[in-house]
Write an enzyme that holds these catalytic residues in place. Structure first.
Site, PDB file in Angstrom:
ATOM      1  N   TYR A   1      60.195 -20.947  13.120  1.00  0.00           N
ATOM      2  CA  TYR A   1      61.619 -20.890  12.805  1.00  0.00           C
ATOM      3  C   TYR A   1      62.076 -20.835  14.450  1.00  0.00           C
ATOM      4  O   TYR A   1      63.536 -21.086  14.733  1.00  0.00           O
ATOM      5  CB  TYR A   1      61.958 -19.163  12.730  1.00  0.00           C
ATOM      6  CG  TYR A   1      62.975 -18.613  12.157  1.00  0.00           C
ATOM      7  CD1 TYR A   1      64.012 -18.930  11.591  1.00  0.00           C
ATOM      8  CD2 TYR A   1      63.886 -17.615  13.444  1.00  0.00           C
ATOM      9  CE1 TYR A   1      65.259 -18.469  11.176  1.00  0.00           C
ATOM     10  CE2 TYR A   1      64.601 -17.245  13.726  1.00  0.00           C
ATOM     11  CZ  TYR A   1      65.699 -16.952  12.410  1.00  0.00           C
ATOM     12  OH  TYR A   1      67.247 -16.616  12.795  1.00  0.00           O
TER      13      TYR A   1
ATOM     14  N   SER B   1      68.475 -17.289  17.945  1.00  0.00           N
ATOM     15  CA  SER B   1      67.745 -16.513  18.080  1.00  0.00           C
ATOM     16  C   SER B   1      67.372 -16.395  19.369  1.00  0.00           C
ATOM     17  O   SER B   1      66.967 -16.623  20.200  1.00  0.00           O
ATOM     18  CB  SER B   1      66.651 -16.323  16.682  1.00  0.00           C
ATOM     19  OG  SER B   1      66.742 -15.397  16.749  1.00  0.00           O
TER      20      SER B   1
HETATM   21  N1  LIG Z   1      68.897 -11.276  10.983  1.00  0.00           N
HETATM   22  C1  LIG Z   1      68.645 -11.505  12.577  1.00  0.00           C
HETATM   23  O1  LIG Z   1      67.903 -10.883  12.809  1.00  0.00           O
HETATM   24  C2  LIG Z   1      68.848 -12.758  12.771  1.00  0.00           C
HETATM   25  C3  LIG Z   1      68.580 -12.497  14.039  1.00  0.00           C
HETATM   26  C4  LIG Z   1      68.292 -14.327  15.060  1.00  0.00           C
HETATM   27  C5  LIG Z   1      69.566 -15.136  14.277  1.00  0.00           C
HETATM   28  N2  LIG Z   1      69.826 -14.465  12.944  1.00  0.00           N
HETATM   29  C6  LIG Z   1      70.471 -15.934  12.504  1.00  0.00           C
HETATM   30  O2  LIG Z   1      71.966 -15.304  12.136  1.00  0.00           O
HETATM   31  C7  LIG Z   1      72.401 -16.354  10.392  1.00  0.00           C
HETATM   32  C8  LIG Z   1      72.001 -14.819   9.801  1.00  0.00           C
HETATM   33  O3  LIG Z   1      70.948 -14.699   9.478  1.00  0.00           O
HETATM   34  P1  LIG Z   1      70.831 -13.359   8.174  1.00  0.00           P
HETATM   35  O4  LIG Z   1      70.001 -12.169   9.163  1.00  0.00           O
HETATM   36  O5  LIG Z   1      72.044 -13.394   7.813  1.00  0.00           O
HETATM   37  O6  LIG Z   1      69.871 -14.152   7.024  1.00  0.00           O
HETATM   38  P2  LIG Z   1      70.494 -13.932   4.852  1.00  0.00           P
HETATM   39  O7  LIG Z   1      70.912 -12.478   5.152  1.00  0.00           O
HETATM   40  O8  LIG Z   1      69.662 -14.127   4.674  1.00  0.00           O
HETATM   41  O9  LIG Z   1      71.685 -15.097   5.253  1.00  0.00           O
HETATM   42  C9  LIG Z   1      71.697 -16.345   5.180  1.00  0.00           C
HETATM   43  C10 LIG Z   1      72.381 -16.931   3.881  1.00  0.00           C
HETATM   44  O10 LIG Z   1      72.206 -17.962   3.998  1.00  0.00           O
HETATM   45  C11 LIG Z   1      72.805 -18.726   2.797  1.00  0.00           C
HETATM   46  N3  LIG Z   1      71.785 -20.009   2.598  1.00  0.00           N
HETATM   47  C12 LIG Z   1      70.141 -19.947   2.681  1.00  0.00           C
HETATM   48  N4  LIG Z   1      69.968 -21.714   2.580  1.00  0.00           N
HETATM   49  C13 LIG Z   1      71.547 -21.987   2.290  1.00  0.00           C
HETATM   50  C14 LIG Z   1      71.495 -23.565   1.795  1.00  0.00           C
HETATM   51  N5  LIG Z   1      70.435 -24.716   1.967  1.00  0.00           N
HETATM   52  N6  LIG Z   1      73.293 -23.752   1.548  1.00  0.00           N
HETATM   53  C15 LIG Z   1      73.512 -22.205   1.895  1.00  0.00           C
HETATM   54  N7  LIG Z   1      73.493 -21.172   2.264  1.00  0.00           N
HETATM   55  C16 LIG Z   1      72.127 -21.302   1.847  1.00  0.00           C
HETATM   56  C17 LIG Z   1      71.982 -17.490   1.875  1.00  0.00           C
HETATM   57  O11 LIG Z   1      72.293 -17.632   0.794  1.00  0.00           O
HETATM   58  P3  LIG Z   1      71.789 -18.186  -0.480  1.00  0.00           P
HETATM   59  O12 LIG Z   1      69.933 -17.600  -0.815  1.00  0.00           O
HETATM   60  O13 LIG Z   1      72.102 -17.451  -1.784  1.00  0.00           O
HETATM   61  O14 LIG Z   1      72.455 -19.812  -0.104  1.00  0.00           O
HETATM   62  C18 LIG Z   1      72.142 -16.017   3.002  1.00  0.00           C
HETATM   63  O15 LIG Z   1      72.673 -15.317   1.817  1.00  0.00           O
HETATM   64  C19 LIG Z   1      71.147 -17.305  10.662  1.00  0.00           C
HETATM   65  O16 LIG Z   1      71.084 -17.905  11.305  1.00  0.00           O
HETATM   66  C20 LIG Z   1      70.424 -16.474  11.235  1.00  0.00           C
HETATM   67  O17 LIG Z   1      68.574 -17.224  11.691  1.00  0.00           O
HETATM   68  C21 LIG Z   1      69.978 -13.644  12.699  1.00  0.00           C
END
Ligand SMILES: NC(=O)c1ccc[n+]([C@@H]2O[C@H](COP(=O)([O-])OP(=O)(O)OC[C@H]3O[C@@H](n4cnc5c(N)ncnc54)[C@H](OP(=O)(O)O)[C@@H]3O)[C@@H](O)[C@H]2O)c1
Length: 254
Positions: free
Chosen positions: A152, A139
């Site tokens: 985080y 991130s």
């Molecule tokens: N969005 C940003 O700006 C950003 C920036 C940097 C990095 N990232 C990284 O990108 C990746 C995707 O994040 P996102 O932003 O797309 O967030 P998101 O939409 O919240 O996606 C994360 C997914 O992980 C699932 N999840 C969480 N805990 C889990 C568990 N214990 N077992 C199985 N599934 C689980 C959640 O679904 P359930 O709750 O249904 O399990 C959710 O669908 C992450 O690694 C995040 O740290 C995001």
């Protein structure tokens, strides 16, 4: 590029929303056989139905040993093996350091760091067979300090660091290990953590626009594009690929 996505077996954790969901659509559209997982069965099922016959939804929690075994097994069966593990599942936890709880910290390290490491170990025999790849998500939080986001940021720093070590460890076994480092993308990660509602999350993300060299936050699909690249790039390992519109540069107009 070295590999074709057509017929490639991929497991995407956290595939029910955000960047994971975008990976599912991008990869299945190019012919990959994608197994997606997440805790909310309806959410991943909806994504799988939209993606079509190249997608299989397998409900599961990456912090459960039994669920991890089941998701790997399902992906191997659906895809006829496993070539790429995309560890997108993660959670947000933030707060002032003197208000953090032991349980909260253990939970976030469990889902964000420990689970993807254990999944990697479990997937390894299958990845070896295909000379496959593991992809983690770091991130911009490792590059820019967001006060209050230490839990985080610490988990993402761990993933970025272990990428190099695991690349060195698994390279001789023919397995590549990479990390994507996204900047700001509007997803549900903060809302799921109960930190803000959708409107506040959208306003916060829009306010970050000027901090990007490109002048705007990114889209989930723009990040998924780098996952598509890493799944195929035969000579890419051990590196963190930044895809953040220049947010990590710390653009300063003084
Ligand atoms: N969005 C940003 O700006 C950003 C920036 C940097 C990095 N990232 C990284 O990108 C990746 C995707 O994040 P996102 O932003 O797309 O967030 P998101 O939409 O919240 O996606 C994360 C997914 O992980 C699932 N999840 C969480 N805990 C889990 C568990 N214990 N077992 C199985 N599934 C689980 C959640 O679904 P359930 O709750 O249904 O399990 C959710 O669908 C992450 O690694 C995040 O740290 C995001």
């Amino acid at each position: 590029m070295g590999r074709r996505l057509e017929g490639m077996s991929v497991l995407v954790t956290g595939g029910g929303s955000g960047i994971g969901e975008a990976c599912v659509h991008r990869l299945t559209a190019k012919g990959a056989k994608v197994t997606l997982t997440g805790r909310r069965a309806e959410k991943i099922q909806t994504v799988a139905e939209k993606a079509g016959p190249n997608a299989l939804a397998v409900p599961g929690d990456v912090t459960s040993a039994a669920d991890r075994a089941a998701m790997i097994e399902a992906a191997v069966e659906f895809g006829g093996g496993l070539e790429v593990l995309v560890n997108s599942a993660a959670n947000m936890y933030r707060g002032p350091v003197d208000e953090l709880t032991e349980e909260g910290l253990q939970d976030i390290f469990s889902s964000n760091v420990i689970a993807p490491m254990l999944l990697t170990g479990l997937a390894l025999p299958h990845l070896r067979e295909r000379a496959g790849a593991v992809i983690f998500f770091g991130s911009v939080h490792t590059q820019r300090a967001f006060p209050g986001a230490s839990p985080y940021a610490a988990t993402k720093g761990a993933l970025e660091t272990l990428t190099g070590v695991l690349a060195a460890e698994l390279g001789p076994q023919g397995v590549r290990v990479s990390c994507v480092r996204p900047g700001g993308v509007l997803t549900e990660i903060n809302q799921r953590a109960g930190l803000m509602d959708d409107a506040t999350a959208a306003a916060r993300m829009a306010s970050l626009g000027p901090a990007h060299a490109i002048g705007r936050p990114g889209t989930a699909d723009e990040v998924a594009e780098s996952v598509e690249y890493l799944a195929q790039a035969e000579w890419h390992t051990g590196a963190v690929l930044t895809i953040d519109g220049g947010l990590g540069l710390g653009v300063t107009n003084a």
